[in-house]
Scaffold this motif. Sequence first.
Motif, PDB file in Angstrom:
ATOM      1  N   VAL A 155       5.516   1.115  28.713  1.00 57.19           N
ATOM      2  CA  VAL A 155       5.681  -0.193  28.041  1.00 57.19           C
ATOM      3  C   VAL A 155       4.427  -1.040  28.249  1.00 57.19           C
ATOM      4  O   VAL A 155       3.692  -0.843  29.216  1.00 57.19           O
ATOM      5  N   CYS A 156       4.201  -2.006  27.337  1.00 63.21           N
ATOM      6  CA  CYS A 156       3.075  -2.933  27.518  1.00 63.21           C
ATOM      7  C   CYS A 156       3.273  -3.662  28.849  1.00 63.21           C
ATOM      8  O   CYS A 156       4.348  -4.192  29.124  1.00 63.21           O
ATOM      9  N   THR A 157       2.228  -3.645  29.685  1.00 68.71           N
ATOM     10  CA  THR A 157       2.341  -4.205  31.029  1.00 68.71           C
ATOM     11  C   THR A 157       2.645  -5.711  30.999  1.00 68.71           C
ATOM     12  O   THR A 157       3.265  -6.238  31.903  1.00 68.71           O
ATOM     13  N   ASP A 158       2.216  -6.383  29.908  1.00 67.60           N
ATOM     14  CA  ASP A 158       2.458  -7.836  29.837  1.00 67.60           C
ATOM     15  C   ASP A 158       3.785  -8.187  29.159  1.00 67.60           C
ATOM     16  O   ASP A 158       4.612  -8.862  29.735  1.00 67.60           O
ATOM     17  N   CYS A 159       3.994  -7.722  27.915  1.00 68.55           N
ATOM     18  CA  CYS A 159       5.181  -8.185  27.168  1.00 68.55           C
ATOM     19  C   CYS A 159       6.310  -7.160  27.169  1.00 68.55           C
ATOM     20  O   CYS A 159       7.356  -7.408  26.575  1.00 68.55           O
ATOM     21  N   ARG A 160       6.143  -6.018  27.830  1.00 69.87           N
ATOM     22  CA  ARG A 160       7.170  -4.966  27.971  1.00 69.87           C
ATOM     23  C   ARG A 160       7.536  -4.284  26.654  1.00 69.87           C
ATOM     24  O   ARG A 160       8.571  -3.616  26.570  1.00 69.87           O
ATOM     25  N   VAL A 181      -1.578  -1.886  27.482  1.00 71.96           N
ATOM     26  CA  VAL A 181      -1.321  -3.218  26.938  1.00 71.96           C
ATOM     27  C   VAL A 181      -1.381  -3.140  25.406  1.00 71.96           C
ATOM     28  O   VAL A 181      -2.247  -2.463  24.853  1.00 71.96           O
ATOM     29  N   CYS A 182      -0.428  -3.834  24.750  1.00 73.23           N
ATOM     30  CA  CYS A 182      -0.436  -3.832  23.281  1.00 73.23           C
ATOM     31  C   CYS A 182      -1.619  -4.670  22.804  1.00 73.23           C
ATOM     32  O   CYS A 182      -2.221  -5.404  23.592  1.00 73.23           O
ATOM     33  N   GLN A 183      -1.916  -4.549  21.520  1.00 75.10           N
ATOM     34  CA  GLN A 183      -3.106  -5.224  20.998  1.00 75.10           C
ATOM     35  C   GLN A 183      -3.015  -6.752  21.174  1.00 75.10           C
ATOM     36  O   GLN A 183      -4.005  -7.404  21.471  1.00 75.10           O
ATOM     37  N   LYS A 184      -1.795  -7.272  21.036  1.00 76.89           N
ATOM     38  CA  LYS A 184      -1.592  -8.719  21.160  1.00 76.89           C
ATOM     39  C   LYS A 184      -1.919  -9.213  22.575  1.00 76.89           C
ATOM     40  O   LYS A 184      -2.451 -10.289  22.768  1.00 76.89           O
ATOM     41  N   CYS A 185      -1.577  -8.397  23.554  1.00 78.22           N
ATOM     42  CA  CYS A 185      -1.772  -8.800  24.957  1.00 78.22           C
ATOM     43  C   CYS A 185      -3.137  -8.386  25.511  1.00 78.22           C
ATOM     44  O   CYS A 185      -3.527  -8.856  26.576  1.00 78.22           O
ATOM     45  N   ALA A 186      -3.829  -7.482  24.819  1.00 78.10           N
ATOM     46  CA  ALA A 186      -5.063  -6.911  25.375  1.00 78.10           C
ATOM     47  C   ALA A 186      -6.144  -7.954  25.622  1.00 78.10           C
ATOM     48  O   ALA A 186      -6.876  -7.876  26.604  1.00 78.10           O
TER      49      ALA A 186
END
Length: 257
Positions: A155-160, A181-186
């Motif tokens: 899962v994305c480490t920030d937004c899961r 991390v997803c692109q939004k959170c990267a």
Amino acid sequence: MPNYTLPAIVLRRVDFGDYDLILTFFSLNKGKISAIAKSAKKSSKRFGGILELFSVLQVVCSSTKDRELMVLQEADLINSFSGIRGDFKKTAYASYFSEIINAWSEAGSEQENIYRLLYYVLEQLDICKIPEEILSVIFQMRFADIAGVRPNLSVCTDCRLEIDRIKEDLVAFDFIKGGIVCQKCAGMSVNRLFLSKGTIKRLLWVENGDLSKAAKIRFTPSSVKEGLGFLESFTTYHIGKELQSLRFLKQIRKKDE
Ligand SMILES: [Zn+2]
């Protein structure tokens, strides 16, 4: 002084003076230990010439006042894994696995699962059924887990956000955060590397289930290369320096290209 009898794998051997050797073992019951083998260099008869790298031995050691160093009293051969030492590339990979364990594990702490993992990869290198690169992927994934730094790939480490719901095919892995991390959170993180989803899935399969199942996962040539590149950077990041054996492996690959 108490004596210990235990199975142990030779991780490292260095000359000590004109006559002796200092050996670092990874043992089943006591984890990493170092022992001096007196007169081992002077006379091969002393230990029957079995104190070779990657050999599995039954050793008898006695402790000394110097808690860090034991004295090797006797050694019997359990498995020499002679197929490794006769092969340049296998030796390079076995050296890399040994150097990771030597750099990353504390002396004297029992880690039976590390012993079993090392035994497994050496045995497989010896019998040649699984390509060296795949064994290295298995070793590094499993070792990171045992060492308590399992990379988060699900899962994305920030937004899961789950990996399957991340739209982009290339997903960033952030070394500082220890996960994808997803692109939004990267954002603008610099300590990162991109992995394709296909490679991430395979690494997750390697992480779960038993070792014999992990060895059957099919890797495409590009996913082996990508997975290996990622894990070597990940291992280097956690050890804090590039290991000598890894530099050597990279040189061999350059020559093969
Ligand atoms: Zn996210």
